[in-house]
Design a protein around this motif. Structure first.
Motif, PDB file in Angstrom:
ATOM      1  N   VAL A   1     101.262  77.528  57.435  1.00 41.23           N
ATOM      2  CA  VAL A   1     102.513  77.674  58.057  1.00 41.23           C
ATOM      3  C   VAL A   1     102.536  78.733  59.036  1.00 41.23           C
ATOM      4  N   ILE A   2     102.577  78.731  60.370  1.00 42.44           N
ATOM      5  CA  ILE A   2     102.411  79.901  61.007  1.00 42.44           C
ATOM      6  C   ILE A   2     103.781  79.624  62.122  1.00 42.44           C
ATOM      7  N   GLY A   3     104.424  80.709  62.036  1.00 42.88           N
ATOM      8  CA  GLY A   3     105.865  80.565  62.732  1.00 42.88           C
ATOM      9  C   GLY A   3     106.587  79.605  61.815  1.00 42.88           C
ATOM     10  N   SER A   4     107.244  78.616  62.589  1.00 40.90           N
ATOM     11  CA  SER A   4     107.999  77.453  62.002  1.00 40.90           C
ATOM     12  C   SER A   4     107.265  76.300  62.123  1.00 40.90           C
ATOM     13  N   ARG A   5     106.055  76.420  62.311  1.00 38.68           N
ATOM     14  CA  ARG A   5     105.049  74.898  62.365  1.00 38.68           C
ATOM     15  C   ARG A   5     104.076  75.014  61.116  1.00 38.68           C
ATOM     16  N   THR A   6     103.716  73.928  60.984  1.00 38.69           N
ATOM     17  CA  THR A   6     102.799  73.628  59.837  1.00 38.69           C
ATOM     18  C   THR A   6     101.398  72.887  60.574  1.00 38.69           C
ATOM     19  N   TYR A   7     100.460  73.650  60.542  1.00 39.07           N
ATOM     20  CA  TYR A   7      99.262  73.152  61.103  1.00 39.07           C
ATOM     21  C   TYR A   7      98.226  72.900  60.105  1.00 39.07           C
ATOM     22  N   PRO A   8      97.148  71.809  60.566  1.00 41.71           N
ATOM     23  CA  PRO A   8      96.118  71.543  59.600  1.00 41.71           C
ATOM     24  C   PRO A   8      95.274  72.906  59.573  1.00 41.71           C
ATOM     25  N   VAL A   9      94.767  73.306  58.630  1.00 42.15           N
ATOM     26  CA  VAL A   9      93.814  74.481  58.717  1.00 42.15           C
ATOM     27  C   VAL A   9      92.553  74.512  59.644  1.00 42.15           C
ATOM     28  N   LYS A  10      91.953  73.264  59.473  1.00 45.59           N
ATOM     29  CA  LYS A  10      91.004  73.076  60.393  1.00 45.59           C
ATOM     30  C   LYS A  10      91.257  73.076  62.203  1.00 45.59           C
ATOM     31  N   GLN A  11      92.563  72.827  62.431  1.00 48.98           N
ATOM     32  CA  GLN A  11      92.838  72.946  63.879  1.00 48.98           C
ATOM     33  C   GLN A  11      92.866  74.230  64.127  1.00 48.98           C
ATOM     34  N   VAL A  12      93.553  74.926  63.060  1.00 52.94           N
ATOM     35  CA  VAL A  12      93.628  76.720  63.326  1.00 52.94           C
ATOM     36  C   VAL A  12      92.478  77.194  63.378  1.00 52.94           C
ATOM     37  N   GLY A  13      91.546  76.872  62.643  1.00 51.19           N
ATOM     38  CA  GLY A  13      90.085  77.428  62.655  1.00 51.19           C
ATOM     39  C   GLY A  13      89.536  77.187  63.818  1.00 51.19           C
ATOM     40  N   GLU A  14      89.837  76.006  64.339  1.00 49.87           N
ATOM     41  CA  GLU A  14      88.959  75.747  65.853  1.00 49.87           C
ATOM     42  C   GLU A  14      89.526  76.566  66.905  1.00 49.87           C
ATOM     43  N   VAL A  15      91.101  76.834  66.940  1.00 46.13           N
ATOM     44  CA  VAL A  15      91.619  77.539  67.822  1.00 46.13           C
ATOM     45  C   VAL A  15      90.900  79.029  67.615  1.00 46.13           C
ATOM     46  N   ILE A  16      91.207  79.379  66.697  1.00 42.26           N
ATOM     47  CA  ILE A  16      90.751  80.886  66.270  1.00 42.26           C
ATOM     48  C   ILE A  16      89.411  81.461  66.467  1.00 42.26           C
TER      49      ILE A  16
ATOM     50  N   THR B   1      84.473  74.936  56.637  1.00 38.57           N
ATOM     51  CA  THR B   1      84.987  74.197  55.913  1.00 38.57           C
ATOM     52  C   THR B   1      86.761  74.591  55.969  1.00 38.57           C
ATOM     53  N   GLU B   2      87.492  73.889  55.296  1.00 35.99           N
ATOM     54  CA  GLU B   2      88.904  74.178  55.301  1.00 35.99           C
ATOM     55  C   GLU B   2      88.793  75.441  54.120  1.00 35.99           C
ATOM     56  N   PHE B   3      87.997  75.445  53.327  1.00 37.32           N
ATOM     57  CA  PHE B   3      88.282  76.670  52.445  1.00 37.32           C
ATOM     58  C   PHE B   3      88.174  77.883  53.016  1.00 37.32           C
TER      59      PHE B   3
ATOM     60  N   PRO C   1      97.765  67.106  50.844  1.00 42.05           N
ATOM     61  CA  PRO C   1      98.922  66.308  50.202  1.00 42.05           C
ATOM     62  C   PRO C   1      98.091  65.056  49.341  1.00 42.05           C
ATOM     63  N   ALA C   2      98.681  64.832  48.225  1.00 39.10           N
ATOM     64  CA  ALA C   2      98.354  63.703  47.519  1.00 39.10           C
ATOM     65  C   ALA C   2      98.265  62.287  48.185  1.00 39.10           C
ATOM     66  N   PRO C   3      97.316  61.540  47.910  1.00 37.59           N
ATOM     67  CA  PRO C   3      97.016  60.371  48.745  1.00 37.59           C
ATOM     68  C   PRO C   3      98.294  59.501  48.038  1.00 37.59           C
TER      69      PRO C   3
ATOM     70  N   PRO D   1     101.057  71.033  66.574  1.00 37.82           N
ATOM     71  CA  PRO D   1     100.299  70.764  65.212  1.00 37.82           C
ATOM     72  C   PRO D   1      99.930  69.336  65.507  1.00 37.82           C
ATOM     73  N   GLU D   2      98.924  69.131  64.899  1.00 39.45           N
ATOM     74  CA  GLU D   2      98.434  67.900  64.810  1.00 39.45           C
ATOM     75  C   GLU D   2      98.978  67.217  63.225  1.00 39.45           C
ATOM     76  N   PRO D   3      98.805  65.969  62.989  1.00 35.35           N
ATOM     77  CA  PRO D   3      99.326  65.428  61.654  1.00 35.35           C
ATOM     78  C   PRO D   3      98.461  66.059  60.527  1.00 35.35           C
ATOM     79  N   VAL D   4      98.922  66.430  59.385  1.00 40.49           N
ATOM     80  CA  VAL D   4      98.354  66.933  58.358  1.00 40.49           C
ATOM     81  C   VAL D   4      97.796  66.124  57.383  1.00 40.49           C
ATOM     82  N   THR D   5      96.734  65.988  57.277  1.00 42.54           N
ATOM     83  CA  THR D   5      95.622  65.409  56.358  1.00 42.54           C
ATOM     84  C   THR D   5      95.034  65.998  55.328  1.00 42.54           C
ATOM     85  N   GLY D   6      94.809  67.438  55.381  1.00 46.97           N
ATOM     86  CA  GLY D   6      94.037  67.970  54.520  1.00 46.97           C
ATOM     87  C   GLY D   6      94.926  69.245  54.198  1.00 46.97           C
ATOM     88  N   GLN D   7      94.266  70.447  53.982  1.00 40.97           N
ATOM     89  CA  GLN D   7      95.003  71.424  53.778  1.00 40.97           C
ATOM     90  C   GLN D   7      95.718  71.936  54.861  1.00 40.97           C
ATOM     91  N   SER D   8      97.016  72.799  54.795  1.00 38.93           N
ATOM     92  CA  SER D   8      97.846  73.181  55.934  1.00 38.93           C
ATOM     93  C   SER D   8      98.139  74.650  55.836  1.00 38.93           C
TER      94      SER D   8
END
Length: 93
Positions: free
Chosen positions: A35-50, A59-61, A78-80, A26-33
């Motif tokens: 949980v897949i298994g026991s890891r938290t991924y940025p939504v954009k990272q998962v979108g790119e892989v799948i 979009t993240e949405f 996360p809130a800034p 997982p990359e550091p989460v800066t936007g929406q995230s």
């Protein structure tokens, strides 16, 4: 489950998404995230892989909506962090 991401149709299956992300760090989460298994991924990272598309193409949405429909738990960005204001008071002098 059939979904459209960046105007392209995809047939996503929860087990296949989990398998695709199993060996991905997982990359550091800066936007929406998500949980897949026991890891938290940025939504954009998962979108790119799948989808095998560039992150700028969707979009993240779009990805969060598809992952939520598959049964994954997505969280908002996360809130800034607010900088501490030293020497400043909200009360009138």
């Amino acid at each position: 489950m059939r979904c459209v991401i960046a105007r392209f149709p995809f047939d996503l299956i929860k087990g296949e998404v989990e398998h695709s992300m199993a060996d991905v760090q997982p990359e550091p989460v800066t936007g929406q995230s998500v949980v897949i298994g026991s890891r938290t991924y940025p939504v954009k990272q998962v979108g790119e892989v799948i989808t095998r598309q560039d992150r700028r193409d969707f979009t993240e949405f779009e990805v969060a909506r598809a992952l939520t429909r598959l049964g994954f738990v997505c969280s908002p960005a996360p809130a800034p962090a607010r900088p501490a204001l030293s020497g400043w008071s909200a009360e009138p002098a």
